[in-house]
Write a protein that holds these residues in place. Structure first.
Motif: not given
Length: 162
Positions: A24-33
């Motif tokens: 549910t987190t990590g390098p495969a996730c796209k961060d748009q924060s």
């Protein structure tokens, strides 16, 4: 211990279908924060994604195919967050290679006393639509097995039409 539980859950779920886990987190996730607002999208199996949002007091998650995530009207679930708010992994119940249900550990605040509750939240997935199917309190007897059984039920259910 956590791996033993995961393996036991995966083994129990294999009688019905595949039960892969995704982070549910990590390098495969796209961060748009942005400042003061956490927003990230993580891949799931078979082209599905989960979008997580953390506004401070209110958190939410949205489950949808990647191609439809921007078009979804409102989150799959929203609650008053506490602690970590979201577990580290999401478990998926697959049927014929398609996600039909999912389980994630969640933390929330409930009641006038603002007590913190940990649950295994269970979601049904019907194509582009997903909905909260139920939850199991993490301290309940055999909570992981109960949540997996509820997820198997969710995989065979439909979300209400709005």
């Amino acid at each position: 211990m956590a791996w033993a539980t995961a393996l036991a859950l995966a083994g129990a779920g294999s009688a019905f279908g595949q039960t892969p886990f995704t982070p549910t987190t990590g390098p495969a996730c796209k961060d748009q924060s942005k400042e003061g607002f956490g927003l990230w999208t993580c891949p799931g199996p078979a082209g599905y994604v989960v979008r997580f949002a953390d506004e401070g007091n209110i958190v939410s998650l949205t489950i949808a195919p990647r191609r439809a995530i921007e078009k979804v009207q409102g989150p799959t679930a929203q609650w008053r967050g506490a602690g970590k708010a979201f577990g580290d992994k999401m478990q998926w119940i697959m049927r014929a290679g398609v996600p039909k249900a999912a389980v994630i550990r969640t933390w929330s605040r409930v009641g006038d006393d603002e007590r913190q509750v940990q649950e295994l939240s269970v979601f049904a997935i019907n194509g582009d639509k997903a909905c909260l199917f139920g939850a199991v309190e993490i301290h309940a007897d055999k909570a992981n097995a109960v949540a997996l059984a509820r997820a198997e039920q969710a995989a065979d259910s439909r979300c209400p039409e709005n």
